[in-house]
Write an enzyme that holds these catalytic residues in place. Sequence first.
Site, PDB file in Angstrom:
ATOM      1  N   GLU A  44      -8.621   3.711   6.518  1.00 50.87           N
ATOM      2  CA  GLU A  44      -9.579   2.611   6.522  1.00 50.87           C
ATOM      3  C   GLU A  44      -8.822   1.373   6.037  1.00 50.87           C
ATOM      4  OE1 GLU A  44     -12.730   2.641   3.598  1.00 50.87           O
ATOM      5  OE2 GLU A  44     -13.889   1.155   4.716  1.00 50.87           O
ATOM      6  N   ARG A 271      -4.342  16.629  -1.166  1.00 53.20           N
ATOM      7  CA  ARG A 271      -3.734  15.320  -1.296  1.00 53.20           C
ATOM      8  C   ARG A 271      -2.668  15.346  -2.380  1.00 53.20           C
ATOM      9  NH1 ARG A 271      -8.390  12.237  -2.198  1.00 53.20           N
ATOM     10  NH2 ARG A 271      -7.141  10.628  -1.235  1.00 53.20           N
ATOM     11  N   LYS A 281      -7.359   4.018  -4.530  1.00 56.63           N
ATOM     12  CA  LYS A 281      -7.338   2.662  -4.000  1.00 56.63           C
ATOM     13  C   LYS A 281      -8.188   1.734  -4.857  1.00 56.63           C
ATOM     14  CE  LYS A 281      -6.759   3.109   1.012  1.00 56.63           C
ATOM     15  NZ  LYS A 281      -7.462   2.929   2.287  1.00 56.63           N
TER      16      LYS A 281
END
Length: 569
Positions: A44, A271, A281
């Site tokens: 994104e 992850r 983020k």
Amino acid sequence: MDNKNVMPEAENAAKSLNFIQQIIEEDLKNGKNDSRVHTRFPPEPNGYLHIGHAKSICLNFGLARQYSGKCNLRFDDTNPVKEDTEYVESIMEDVRWLGFQWEGEPRYTSDYFDQLYEWAVKLIKDGKAYVDDQPAEVISEQKKTPTEPGIESPYRNRSVEENLDLFERMKNGEFGNGEKVLRAKIDMSSPNMHMRDPLMYRILHQDHHRTGNKWCIYPMYDYAHGESDYLEGITHSVCTLEFEVHRPLYNWFVEQLTDTEYRPRQIEFARLNLSYTVMSKRKLLELVKNNYVNGWDDPRMPTISGLRRRGYTPESIHMFAEKIGVAKRDNVIDVSLLEFCVREELNKKAPRVFGVVDPVKVIIDNYPDDQVEYMEIENNQEDSDAGTRKVPFSKELYIERDDFMEDAPKKFFRMSIDREVRFKGAYIIKCVGVEKDAKGEITLIHCTYDADTRSGSGSEASNRKVKGTLHWVSAKHALDAEVRMYDRLFMDEDPAGHKDKDFKDFLNPDSLQVVTAKVEPSLSDAKVGDQFQFQRIGYFCVDPDTTEDKLVFNRTVTLKDSWTKSQKK
RNA sequence: UGUCCCAUGGUGUAAUGGUAACACACCUGAUUUUGGUUCAGGCAUUCAAGGUUCGAAUCCUUGUGGGACAACCA
């Protein structure tokens, strides 16, 4: 067939497959999706990419490369509130920098808004989607909790005609934000929360960075993602573990809307977590916005652009991605592995230069006042092709303050009073005394040199062994350089792990120290992005983003240093 | 007291029913005109209990521990 003939390849083939490769090979064997491999990297555009994304990039592009497949770059831009073209640009740059080329043009989920809208209409017509008039809080309440079944919305059984009309009016902008949503009609009592009539569309009167004001309804991730994969012909949709519970929904949408043989397949992996590193983020954005760092590409940031500016190379990141592997269990990789990968590569590539970061002056009392000798020094002992360079040597020099100790223990191999050391590539030098200022700080070190010991002269004395070797810079030839010494940003091993504390409480106050260093004159030719090893100190790069008209070095990583390590004990 | 996922040295990752290995980290020693590099060696591992089997890290059962899911985020 004789196995012995294929031994050379067998050595390569011996590498074991990770679980994703096993799935792919199984699919290939079964001829699934015409035995194609097509992956995608779908960020994104709401922030800069970090080292965790690098793992995903190396994985997705790497799989495509390995199986002669393709890999798309897709911007998952379904939420205009958080997204921006600045991020699109930086993401493309970072992927390219890592050395990957996506298939064709970059894709955008927003390219599929028309198709997604049509498909939503189809679902309504099939009685599998409905418009809900309730506010967010009520819908959320009705979903209940994971341990108890939800209850159905009073709007769940509206007629197809009414739903069609309402949905179209949603699209046409007749309603305000939050007044209505489109939901899939699945199962409000499902044990999987994501199947309890998930939202497909919400109203957002917000300009989109690509579609402008064309739309005021935007699809949700769960609805858009599988369909986008489908539209692009993705075969293996690799994502992180938190989407595991979404998989039934991913499959549900694909199954409702298509009836071909072809099916994209979602595969989840764990992850990356790195010790001493914050990867979220949201938190990184907070560090940027509140000026804890100087932007997304601050060399202390775990962003790809930060690592690049710090002097990490794409190759070192590939090596890292290779070494950490891929699995489904939660992990915390020690940053020392990442640092190992950079050192491993830079050790082979980076020329050695003399740079004194914390200078103290040395005067060689018995050296002729105006004499200058140009010493020939190897550029890189690890690389015989790297050649040599001439470094000026004179009566007054700088050495590293750490390289001198007045009352030194026996194990200290550097300079101390009455002890001899080799000045690398030059002479054996003996310290005869020091001068200090009022505070007791050493201001000048007096030495003598042994003229017979010049390196490379071939004399017997020149081969004499002394315990320590120091790097040095001639005072009158030295260049001033700004050196930025970056350290880890967080002091705690797991700053994200303290849920009751603010992660910023673990910020390291000394994460950046700027000093003026004395460096050898050959560095006047250094170009932006060049990397060097300041002998004995660490690896540095000329700041790739410097706009100033002076030499600025960023410290990439320190050298291993068993002396200071043993002192800390 | 739901559904799903996971469990191998300090940290990661292999071994896919047949000798538990590789890397990082750590610790020795050798070499070294970088206390770097290189080289040699060392330390240290299958969550638990049952079961299947000639044989289990691997398959089954139960338990324990950890994680994900209750955004009109992705």
